[in-house]
Design an enzyme around this catalytic site. Structure first.
Site, PDB file in Angstrom:
ATOM      1  N   GLU A 199       7.832  23.847   8.401  1.00  0.00           N
ATOM      2  CA  GLU A 199       6.420  23.681   8.069  1.00  0.00           C
ATOM      3  C   GLU A 199       5.725  23.493   9.330  1.00  0.00           C
ATOM      4  OE1 GLU A 199       5.769  20.896   4.795  1.00  0.00           O
ATOM      5  OE2 GLU A 199       7.015  22.089   3.422  1.00  0.00           O
ATOM      6  N   GLU A 252      13.515  24.125   0.026  1.00  0.00           N
ATOM      7  CA  GLU A 252      13.558  22.935  -0.693  1.00  0.00           C
ATOM      8  C   GLU A 252      12.925  23.608  -2.243  1.00  0.00           C
ATOM      9  OE1 GLU A 252      10.779  20.062   1.030  1.00  0.00           O
ATOM     10  OE2 GLU A 252      12.374  19.747   2.865  1.00  0.00           O
TER      11      GLU A 252
END
Length: 471
Positions: A158, A260
């Protein structure tokens, strides 16, 4: 002669067997036999990112007793991969990696950490892309390159997550992936996949397009992970946004999976997305995913509560997830070994990368020069090069309890033969031990038959190391 035969047999019994290392073919992970591998895994960072302290001489893969406990629990759950976010390249990981290897569990590692100098600053990447950072990521490669159950490295997590970062960071990610792949080519005995873990926000599609395009295989991602929490509680295919994900990433040319997932707005989590992810609508183009997360931390995503004395208690989320895993149609996954993904990488043109997105996204494929070419040529200097060792202990010294507080008897790992991996067994860990159990009563054939990787979905534990990645 008989004595020699006995000694030889004993040595062979304790020797380290190896899973088949994974490579990438088009949009799939495959083993050396060319069989597709689909991730059924967990995020694994006991203590959370805040618990990572290199000065302690420990990390999630350094304590054999802890790894033995968790591998035994994970094997009962029936997973094949774990993602580990933060590792210390200077400590010994041989026994933990060998334990996971012995039960057919692959490990995916982040090369970064949340500490200063160990990651790229998303707001000022040039200041952090330096020799010290390169030494960190090369040291992680050296520490783990010798383990056949290393699935691959995440070059970032990210790092691009808003307009400002999207305008400057992308070329740095491709540069870091080039640096890692070049180092692996020079200093490892096999090819190890390198990829990226993305935020599920408006940058997700251009980042995937940018990282998967072009002819430069060195800087191109080998895989693309998405941290997605769209499916919450009793969502459905229609209400979750999953159809949008399938449409967005159709015809992917690199393996695509959830790095995730597992929204916890509703607790305990029912994990209805498992049926979708491993069902007809996604299995041909998605390579599974990693549930967040194994241990209960302050964010309340845990499947297992770890006590201060090292004992563990399964939570209701564990029961529910096991029930969903047990209902996976293994034959469906087996029959989908020929996926609909593409093996052709699109050209890195703005019309492809920026489709439906602002032109503030940096589409430049002009890479930054490696700031540590001497380390690339001569090595990181890390002499802590991991290797498999014999696993002789199978029973965990710690107690494990069901979600209703009943101690599970005989909690231990079951070492598999070469090239085998876990699959959900159809059994229920909690109810088998006297607890109330989860939602599964399905007794399909699975791990008990020792299904080979070449026959079915490879289900294991993926360890993710360094989940902060780049900050």
């Amino acid at each position: 002669m008989k004595l020699q035969s006995f000694v030889l047999a004993a040595l062979l019994a304790g020797s380290a067997s190896a899973v088949r290392p994974l490579t990438v073919s088009g949009g799939n992970f495959v083993n050396s036999a060319g069989d597709r591998f689909v991730i059924v895994g967990l995020a694994y960072q006991p203590g959370g990112a805040s618990g990572y302290d290199p000065a302690s001489g420990k990390d999630p893969l350094s304590d054999p007793d802890i790894c033995l406990r968790d591998a035994a629990v994970m094997q009962r759950l029936g997973i094949n991969t774990v993602r580990v976010y933060n590792v210390n390249p200077d400590v010994n990981h041989d026994m933990c990696m060998s334990i996971f290897n012995s039960v057919g569990i692959y490990v995916a590692l982040d090369v970064n950490s949340p500490l200063a100098g160990d990651s790229i600053n998303r707001h000022d990447p040039g200041s952090s892309y330096n020799e010290g950072y390169i030494k960190r990521i090369y040291s992680v490669v050296d520490a783990f390159k010798g383990y056949p159950n290393l699935l691959g490295f995440f070059a970032g997590n990210e790092v691009v997550n808003d307009v400002p970062s999207a305008s400057v960071v992308p070329p740095y990610i491709r540069s870091i992936q080039r640096d890692l792949k070049n180092y692996i080519a020079k200093h490892a005995s096999r090819t190890i996949p390198v990829g990226y873990s993305a935020a599920d926000d408006p940058t997700r599609r251009p980042m995937w397009a940018y990282l998967s395009c072009g002819d430069d295989a060195d800087s191109r991602s080998d895989f693309y992970g998405l941290n997605s929490y769209q499916w919450c509680g009793d969502s459905t295919w229609e209400s979750s946004g999953y159809q949008g994900l399938v449409d967005t990433f159709k015809n992917t040319s690199i393996p695509l999976f959830f790095s995730e997932f597992g929204c916890n707005k509703i607790s305990p989590r029912p994990f209805g997305e498992i049926a979708a992810l491993y069902g007809e609508r996604m299995i041909s183009s998605w390579s599974g995913g990693l549930v967040y997360e194994y241990s209960q931390e302050t964010s309340n995503y845990g499947l297992v509560q770890i006590d201060s004395n090292g004992d563990a208690r399964l939570l209701k989320d564990f029961d529910n997830l096991q029930g969903q895993y047990n209902n996976i149609n293994l034959n469906l996954i087996k029959n989908k070994s020929s996926s609909t993904t593409s093996a052709n990488h699109p050209k890195c043109e703005d019309t492809f990368i920026l489709l439906g997105h602002s032109d503030t996204f940096n589409t430049s494929t002009t890479l930054l020069p490696n700031p540590a070419t001497d380390l690339l040529e001569n090595g990181s200097g890390n002499t802590n090069v991991g290797k498999l060792v014999s696993v002789t202990q199978t029973k965990t010294p710690h107690k494990v309890f069901t979600s209703t507080g009943v101690q599970i008897d005989g909690i231990e790992i079951k070492m598999l033969k070469d090239d085998e991996s876990n699959t959900p067994s159809g059994e229920n860990t909690s109810s088998a031990a006297g607890g109330s159990g989860g939602s599964s009563g399905n007794k399909k054939k699975g791990a008990a038959e020792g299904l080979r990787v070449s026959a079915v979905l490879v289900v294991g534990v993926t360890v993710v190391v360094g989940f902060w990645g780049l900050v």
